[in-house]
Design a protein around this motif. Structure first.
Motif, PDB file in Angstrom:
ATOM      1  N   TRP A  35       0.843  -1.203   0.000  1.00  0.00           N
ATOM      2  CA  TRP A  35       0.000   0.000   0.000  1.00  0.00           C
ATOM      3  C   TRP A  35       0.874   1.248   0.000  1.00  0.00           C
ATOM      4  O   TRP A  35       1.912   1.279   0.644  1.00  0.00           O
ATOM      5  N   LYS A  36       0.424   2.266  -0.720  1.00  0.00           N
ATOM      6  CA  LYS A  36       0.964   3.607  -0.526  1.00  0.00           C
ATOM      7  C   LYS A  36      -0.168   4.470   0.029  1.00  0.00           C
ATOM      8  O   LYS A  36      -1.351   4.107  -0.058  1.00  0.00           O
ATOM      9  N   VAL A  37       0.170   5.606   0.620  1.00  0.00           N
ATOM     10  CA  VAL A  37      -0.850   6.479   1.190  1.00  0.00           C
ATOM     11  C   VAL A  37      -0.726   7.882   0.595  1.00  0.00           C
ATOM     12  O   VAL A  37       0.381   8.368   0.350  1.00  0.00           O
ATOM     13  N   THR A  38      -1.880   8.494   0.331  1.00  0.00           N
ATOM     14  CA  THR A  38      -1.949   9.879  -0.124  1.00  0.00           C
ATOM     15  C   THR A  38      -2.458  10.742   1.027  1.00  0.00           C
ATOM     16  O   THR A  38      -3.422  10.382   1.702  1.00  0.00           O
ATOM     17  N   LEU A  39      -1.803  11.886   1.250  1.00  0.00           N
ATOM     18  CA  LEU A  39      -2.132  12.771   2.366  1.00  0.00           C
ATOM     19  C   LEU A  39      -2.782  14.060   1.858  1.00  0.00           C
ATOM     20  O   LEU A  39      -2.642  14.424   0.694  1.00  0.00           O
ATOM     21  N   PRO A  40      -3.469  14.791   2.741  1.00  0.00           N
ATOM     22  CA  PRO A  40      -4.142  16.024   2.328  1.00  0.00           C
ATOM     23  C   PRO A  40      -3.241  17.256   2.317  1.00  0.00           C
ATOM     24  O   PRO A  40      -3.728  18.384   2.300  1.00  0.00           O
ATOM     25  N   ILE A  41      -1.935  17.041   2.330  1.00  0.00           N
ATOM     26  CA  ILE A  41      -0.989  18.156   2.305  1.00  0.00           C
ATOM     27  C   ILE A  41      -0.157  18.081   1.029  1.00  0.00           C
ATOM     28  O   ILE A  41      -0.034  17.017   0.419  1.00  0.00           O
ATOM     29  N   SER A  42       0.420  19.210   0.639  1.00  0.00           N
ATOM     30  CA  SER A  42       1.133  19.296  -0.634  1.00  0.00           C
ATOM     31  C   SER A  42       2.644  19.162  -0.452  1.00  0.00           C
ATOM     32  O   SER A  42       3.192  19.544   0.581  1.00  0.00           O
ATOM     33  N   ASN A  43       3.292  18.646  -1.488  1.00  0.00           N
ATOM     34  CA  ASN A  43       4.743  18.640  -1.530  1.00  0.00           C
ATOM     35  C   ASN A  43       5.249  19.901  -2.212  1.00  0.00           C
ATOM     36  O   ASN A  43       4.465  20.812  -2.518  1.00  0.00           O
ATOM     37  N   SER A  44       6.525  19.975  -2.483  1.00  0.00           N
ATOM     38  CA  SER A  44       7.112  21.185  -3.067  1.00  0.00           C
ATOM     39  C   SER A  44       6.594  21.470  -4.471  1.00  0.00           C
ATOM     40  O   SER A  44       6.685  22.594  -4.956  1.00  0.00           O
ATOM     41  N   SER A  45       6.026  20.452  -5.142  1.00  0.00           N
ATOM     42  CA  SER A  45       5.480  20.634  -6.486  1.00  0.00           C
ATOM     43  C   SER A  45       3.996  20.998  -6.474  1.00  0.00           C
ATOM     44  O   SER A  45       3.383  21.136  -7.526  1.00  0.00           O
ATOM     45  N   GLY A  46       3.434  21.116  -5.281  1.00  0.00           N
ATOM     46  CA  GLY A  46       2.026  21.462  -5.168  1.00  0.00           C
ATOM     47  C   GLY A  46       1.079  20.281  -5.279  1.00  0.00           C
ATOM     48  O   GLY A  46      -0.140  20.463  -5.317  1.00  0.00           O
ATOM     49  N   LYS A  47       1.624  19.066  -5.323  1.00  0.00           N
ATOM     50  CA  LYS A  47       0.803  17.863  -5.412  1.00  0.00           C
ATOM     51  C   LYS A  47       0.681  17.218  -4.031  1.00  0.00           C
ATOM     52  O   LYS A  47       1.541  17.419  -3.166  1.00  0.00           O
ATOM     53  N   PRO A  48      -0.388  16.435  -3.794  1.00  0.00           N
ATOM     54  CA  PRO A  48      -0.515  15.768  -2.495  1.00  0.00           C
ATOM     55  C   PRO A  48       0.675  14.876  -2.185  1.00  0.00           C
ATOM     56  O   PRO A  48       1.205  14.197  -3.079  1.00  0.00           O
ATOM     57  N   VAL A  49       1.096  14.898  -0.946  1.00  0.00           N
ATOM     58  CA  VAL A  49       2.197  14.045  -0.498  1.00  0.00           C
ATOM     59  C   VAL A  49       1.766  12.584  -0.567  1.00  0.00           C
ATOM     60  O   VAL A  49       0.661  12.223  -0.163  1.00  0.00           O
ATOM     61  N   GLU A  50       2.652  11.734  -1.092  1.00  0.00           N
ATOM     62  CA  GLU A  50       2.428  10.298  -1.117  1.00  0.00           C
ATOM     63  C   GLU A  50       3.618   9.598  -0.470  1.00  0.00           C
ATOM     64  O   GLU A  50       4.766   9.991  -0.679  1.00  0.00           O
ATOM     65  N   VAL A  51       3.317   8.566   0.309  1.00  0.00           N
ATOM     66  CA  VAL A  51       4.369   7.777   0.960  1.00  0.00           C
ATOM     67  C   VAL A  51       4.175   6.324   0.548  1.00  0.00           C
ATOM     68  O   VAL A  51       3.118   5.737   0.773  1.00  0.00           O
ATOM     69  N   GLU A  52       5.215   5.753  -0.066  1.00  0.00           N
ATOM     70  CA  GLU A  52       5.156   4.403  -0.617  1.00  0.00           C
ATOM     71  C   GLU A  52       5.965   3.440   0.243  1.00  0.00           C
ATOM     72  O   GLU A  52       6.735   3.865   1.115  1.00  0.00           O
ATOM     73  N   PRO A  53       5.804   2.127  -0.036  1.00  0.00           N
ATOM     74  CA  PRO A  53       6.725   1.178   0.582  1.00  0.00           C
ATOM     75  C   PRO A  53       8.146   1.426   0.049  1.00  0.00           C
ATOM     76  O   PRO A  53       8.297   1.790  -1.119  1.00  0.00           O
ATOM     77  N   PRO A  54       9.188   1.260   0.869  1.00  0.00           N
ATOM     78  CA  PRO A  54       9.133   0.749   2.239  1.00  0.00           C
ATOM     79  C   PRO A  54       8.941   1.826   3.302  1.00  0.00           C
ATOM     80  O   PRO A  54       8.768   1.516   4.474  1.00  0.00           O
ATOM     81  N   GLU A  55       8.952   3.112   2.908  1.00  0.00           N
ATOM     82  CA  GLU A  55       8.869   4.193   3.906  1.00  0.00           C
ATOM     83  C   GLU A  55       7.584   4.121   4.725  1.00  0.00           C
ATOM     84  O   GLU A  55       7.580   4.433   5.919  1.00  0.00           O
ATOM     85  N   ILE A  56       6.484   3.695   4.106  1.00  0.00           N
ATOM     86  CA  ILE A  56       5.205   3.654   4.817  1.00  0.00           C
ATOM     87  C   ILE A  56       5.231   2.679   5.990  1.00  0.00           C
ATOM     88  O   ILE A  56       4.480   2.825   6.947  1.00  0.00           O
ATOM     89  N   LEU A  57       6.120   1.692   5.913  1.00  0.00           N
ATOM     90  CA  LEU A  57       6.207   0.705   6.990  1.00  0.00           C
ATOM     91  C   LEU A  57       6.664   1.336   8.302  1.00  0.00           C
ATOM     92  O   LEU A  57       6.430   0.780   9.378  1.00  0.00           O
TER      93      LEU A  57
END
Length: 290
Positions: free
Chosen positions: A44-66
């Motif tokens: 699973w990856k997760v999408t958050l309601p906050i933006s990254n430096s490019s103005g897009k929603p932050v996403e955290v993928e495996p393995p960082e999400i673990l």
């Protein structure tokens, strides 16, 4: 002598009090049981309601999400409730994806961890089962609770399909959205507007519309409930609490076989109202494919 007598009495009372205090057992410490949710986030990856430096929603993928439990960026939105053995998804209106105006803290299935490119078709099949609760959610100006999407099956164009119809991304419609709607579980699917549309025409998002939607009879409120979604060739089943099932097996599901798909689960808040928010707890979540 008078003072000696008073001093003797004081000493006797003090000694008695100390003896009584020594004999009085300490109250037992409250034993709290902490239990973490047993949800495997490897795919699973997760999408958050906050933006990254490019103005897009932050996403955290495996393995960082673990490592979500210690990830400072994730902690406000995705965290453990160890007193309830739940994985909490919190969201509010802020950053949204390109094809939506709504914000989310939502998981997206990745059959190959870290990649969106491998997905599944209805012919191949898939099953998602989860136990969850909508613990808290805001209300609109009329006092009616907002809605949030708690599970989805989202369509996806292959690269070849994307190029064939001249799109700039792989987005396809969501064939299934399951809402928490004022204490009820509401199911929405897509229907093909023109059943005579060609195999190329049905690839366009505009070729699909919404069905009327169906509510399960059970009122779940803010209590735990279990949902199971099973997709197979030309067929979709959604079951609440192993008791009530909606079955979709018509021509629209048969036509849907052209798309790839992926599961989604979490908290996709269907409002942009100022001050809106929602908290969804997942106690277990499992996905399997044949």
């Amino acid at each position: 002598m008078k003072y000696l007598f008073i001093l003797s009495v004081v000493l006797l009372v003090s000694a008695s009090a100390c003896k009584k205090e020594a004999l009085t057992p300490e109250p037992p410490l409250i034993q709290r049981k902490y239990k973490l949710p047993e949800i495997d986030l490897s795919n699973w990856k997760v999408t958050l309601p906050i933006s990254n430096s490019s103005g897009k929603p932050v996403e955290v993928e495996p393995p960082e999400i673990l490592s979500y439990a210690t990830n400072e960026q994730l902690l406000p939105f995705m965290y453990n409730d160890s007193t309830d053995a739940a994985l909490v998804f919190y969201t509010y209106p802020e950053s949204s994806t390109a094809n939506s105006s709504y914000s989310r803290t939502e998981l997206r299935e990745q059959m190959v961890p870290g990649s969106n490119n491998t997905n599944w078709t209805f012919d191949q099949g898939g099953r998602m089962r989860g136990t969850l609760a909508v613990e808290d959610i805001s209300s609109d100006g009329d006092g009616k609770p907002h809605r949030t999407i708690i599970m989805q099956i989202h369509g996806r164009l292959t690269n070849e399909q994307r190029d064939l119809i001249g799109e700039d991304d792989n987005n396809a419609p969501p064939i299934l959205k399951i809402y928490w709607n004022d204490g009820k579980v509401r199911v929405k699917t897509k229907v093909l507007k023109d059943l005579n549309a060609s195999d190329t025409e049905i690839l366009h998002t505009a070729a699909w519309g919404d069905d009327e939607g169906r509510n399960f009879s059970t009122i779940v409120g803010h209590e735990k409930f279990t949902l199971e979604v099973v997709a197979s060739a030309g067929r979709l089943e959604v079951t609440l609490n192993d008791d009530e099932t909606f079955v979709y097996g018509d021509v629209h599901m048969q036509k849907w076989s052209v798309f790839e798909n992926y599961f989604k689960a979490g908290n996709y808040l269907a409002t942009t109202d100022d001050g809106a928010y929602a908290t969804v707890k997942y106690y277990d979540l499992e996905v399997t494919h044949d």
